[in-house]
Design a protein around this motif. Structure first.
Motif, short mmCIF file in Angstrom:
data_model
loop_
_atom_site.label_atom_id
_atom_site.label_comp_id
_atom_site.label_asym_id
_atom_site.label_seq_id
_atom_site.Cartn_x
_atom_site.Cartn_y
_atom_site.Cartn_z
N ASP A 1 0.83 -1.19 0.00
CA ASP A 1 0.00 0.00 0.00
C ASP A 1 0.87 1.25 0.00
O ASP A 1 2.09 1.19 0.19
CB ASP A 1 -0.91 0.00 1.22
N GLU A 2 0.23 2.41 -0.16
CA GLU A 2 0.98 3.65 -0.27
C GLU A 2 1.84 3.91 0.96
O GLU A 2 3.01 4.31 0.84
CB GLU A 2 0.02 4.82 -0.48
N ASP A 3 1.31 3.70 2.17
CA ASP A 3 2.12 3.97 3.36
C ASP A 3 3.24 2.94 3.53
O ASP A 3 4.29 3.25 4.10
CB ASP A 3 1.26 4.05 4.62
N GLU A 4 3.04 1.75 3.00
CA GLU A 4 4.11 0.74 3.03
C GLU A 4 5.22 1.10 2.04
O GLU A 4 6.41 0.92 2.33
CB GLU A 4 3.51 -0.64 2.75
N ARG A 5 4.82 1.63 0.89
CA ARG A 5 5.84 2.12 -0.05
C ARG A 5 6.59 3.30 0.55
O ARG A 5 7.81 3.44 0.37
CB ARG A 5 5.18 2.51 -1.38
N ARG A 6 5.88 4.15 1.26
CA ARG A 6 6.53 5.29 1.90
C ARG A 6 7.52 4.82 2.98
O ARG A 6 8.61 5.37 3.13
CB ARG A 6 5.48 6.22 2.50
N PHE A 7 7.14 3.78 3.73
CA PHE A 7 8.01 3.21 4.76
C PHE A 7 9.35 2.79 4.14
O PHE A 7 10.42 3.07 4.69
CB PHE A 7 7.31 2.00 5.38
N VAL A 8 9.30 2.13 2.99
CA VAL A 8 10.52 1.68 2.31
C VAL A 8 11.30 2.88 1.80
O VAL A 8 12.54 2.93 1.93
CB VAL A 8 10.16 0.73 1.15
N ALA A 9 10.62 3.84 1.22
CA ALA A 9 11.31 5.00 0.64
C ALA A 9 12.03 5.81 1.72
O ALA A 9 13.13 6.32 1.49
CB ALA A 9 10.31 5.88 -0.10
N GLU A 10 11.43 5.93 2.89
CA GLU A 10 12.05 6.69 3.97
C GLU A 10 13.31 6.01 4.49
O GLU A 10 14.11 6.64 5.18
CB GLU A 10 11.05 6.88 5.11
N ARG A 11 13.50 4.74 4.15
CA ARG A 11 14.66 3.96 4.60
C ARG A 11 15.47 3.46 3.40
O ARG A 11 16.05 2.38 3.43
CB ARG A 11 14.19 2.77 5.45
N ALA A 12 15.51 4.26 2.35
CA ALA A 12 16.12 3.83 1.09
C ALA A 12 17.59 3.50 1.22
O ALA A 12 18.15 2.80 0.38
CB ALA A 12 15.92 4.90 0.01
N ASP A 13 18.25 3.98 2.28
CA ASP A 13 19.67 3.68 2.46
C ASP A 13 19.90 2.26 2.95
O ASP A 13 21.01 1.73 2.83
CB ASP A 13 20.31 4.67 3.43
N ARG A 14 18.85 1.60 3.49
CA ARG A 14 19.04 0.24 3.98
C ARG A 14 17.87 -0.70 3.69
O ARG A 14 17.91 -1.87 4.04
CB ARG A 14 19.34 0.25 5.48
#
Length: 422
Positions: free
Chosen positions: A271-284
């Motif tokens: 979902d959108e908030d799950e994609r956002r969760f990943v994007a906010e941690r794109a370094d790891r």
């Protein structure tokens, strides 16, 4: 097989070179010494030099997710468009009935990967399947797979993880260790949290199949649906109290987040908030998209643009031959180029090179043709015409990989695929 008449220091020249960390270079060369890139340039090349001719020289491709134990298969299991829980039934039956030599299948998969220019691999390995001795052809991260659909199986899984950890400490292998709680429907939240903590303690990456199907979301939220039925048929009924009502992949992601590096495999229905969760941690964190496996199951369109626009790290994988006809990462790149025409060719190439290296945590060593990194390279002949955009040329042609170089040495060489000029 062609082999270089020199090994410690040499250069490769080509019509085009794609360093990835900068735009392509025409009539350029890569200088290599002791297995590493020492310089990239245009004009007169350092000597000795091999001129590969009318080709594109790329970083070695990165297959961020595969299951090499399926490499003996000549066609995917089941049928295209079938539901994932039904396909897993096919996998269980194949493992039960087939007389498989996992080590031989993995070696075959490594050879095939080299033929396709793949020099970095994220391998999901069932306990005992990874061969302890092999001829290095790629940088491999071996994710020890954990399946624990019952408490009894969880205790066995803990013993297997301990044995894997002891093997790594004892052998100091030439591959990188990692852990893989298989999926939320086969590993409960307590075990996922336990493995994420262990990964943090050992500084190992962690990979988990996540949000792979609508059925998985239904199981997490309500404990019902096709996955509940499939698990019951396998004698591993879903422990309804494992997650609260309304649970989501995001709840699993929060458990996984204790690990230092996480690969969310597939992520087809984030979902959108799950994609956002990943994007906010794109370094790891990274999401690994397996394009042709995704198409095999007939899933909804993968949210590639949405993830990239959000700033997420997205890498590509082939998955295994159980759901894919081959292990060609180049074919995955071409699938993306055809189906996501808004993406620039350079962005597509990044998905199979530097982005894959970032996902695996190896971008300081591989994924671009940058001085200091390992000399892992793939050579693809250019089709006639279109030389002004060599990346698009390769993505929209049928040319096959002609050579793969791993740490400065030949991993694969098709001497009839192009002319070599010294």
């Amino acid at each position: 097989m062609f082999d270089f008449p020199f090994t410690e220091r040499y250069a490769l020249a080509a019509r085009w070179i794609a360093p990835v960390d900068r735009p392509p270079l025409e009539n350029a060369w890569v200088a290599i010494a002791s297995g590493r890139i020492v310089d990239v340039g245009v004009g007169p090349a350092p000597q000795p030099c091999l001129n590969l001719g009318h080709v594109l020289l790329l970083p070695g491709l990165v297959n961020a997710h595969t299951h090499l134990e399926f490499s003996a298969l000549h066609a995917p299991l089941g049928r295209a468009g079938m539901e994932l829980p039904d396909w897993v039934g096919e996998v269980v039956a194949w493992r039960r009935d087939a007389k498989q030599d996992a080590h031989r299948a993995i070696e075959r998969g490594l050879q095939e990967s080299a033929r396709h220019g793949v020099t970095s691999i994220g391998e999901i390995a069932t306990p005992g399947s990874w061969p302890t001795t092999r001829r290095p052809r790629a940088d491999v991260t071996v994710f020890h797979e954990v399946l624990a659909p019952s408490e009894a199986r969880a205790e066995q899984a803990r013993r297997e993880v301990a044995e894997f950890s002891e093997q790594v400490a004892r052998e100091q292998p030439d591959w990188r260790p990692g852990l893989s709680p298989h999926a939320p429907y086969t590993v409960g939240p307590a075990m996922i949290a336990e493995l994420a903590t262990l990964a943090r303690e050992k500084n190992w990456p962690l990979a988990c199949h996540l949000a792979e199907s609508r059925a998985e979301r239904e199981l997490l939220a309500h404990g019902t649906g096709p996955w509940a039925e499939r698990l019951a048929a396998l004698g591993a009924s879903w422990p309804r109290d494992a997650y609260p009502d309304g649970a989501r992949p995001l709840d699993v992601m929060r458990l996984l987040d204790a690990a230092p590096r996480v690969l969310a495999i597939h992520g087809n229905y984030l979902d959108e908030d799950e994609r956002r969760f990943v994007a906010e941690r794109a370094d790891r964190w990274a999401v690994v998209y397996c394009p042709r496996t995704h198409a095999f199951f007939g899933h909804e369109r993968w949210p590639l643009e949405a993830l990239l626009d959000a700033g997420a790290t997205v890498a590509l994988g082939t998955d295994g031959r159980g759901s894919n006809p081959d292990l060609s990462l180049l074919a995955e790149l071409r699938f993306v180029a055809r189906n996501y025409p808004s993406l620039l060719a350079a962005r597509v190439i990044e998905l199979g090179t530097i982005a894959g290296a970032r996902a695996l945590g190896t971008a300081a060593e591989v994924g671009s043709l940058t001085p200091g990194r390992w000399a892992n390279l793939a050579v693809v002949p250019l089709a006639a015409g279109g030389e002004a955009d060599p990346l698009a040329n390769v993505l929209h042609s049928q040319s096959q990989v002609a050579a793969a170089i791993y740490r400065g040495h030949v991993a694969y060489w098709h001497d009839k695929a192009f002319a070599v000029h010294t």
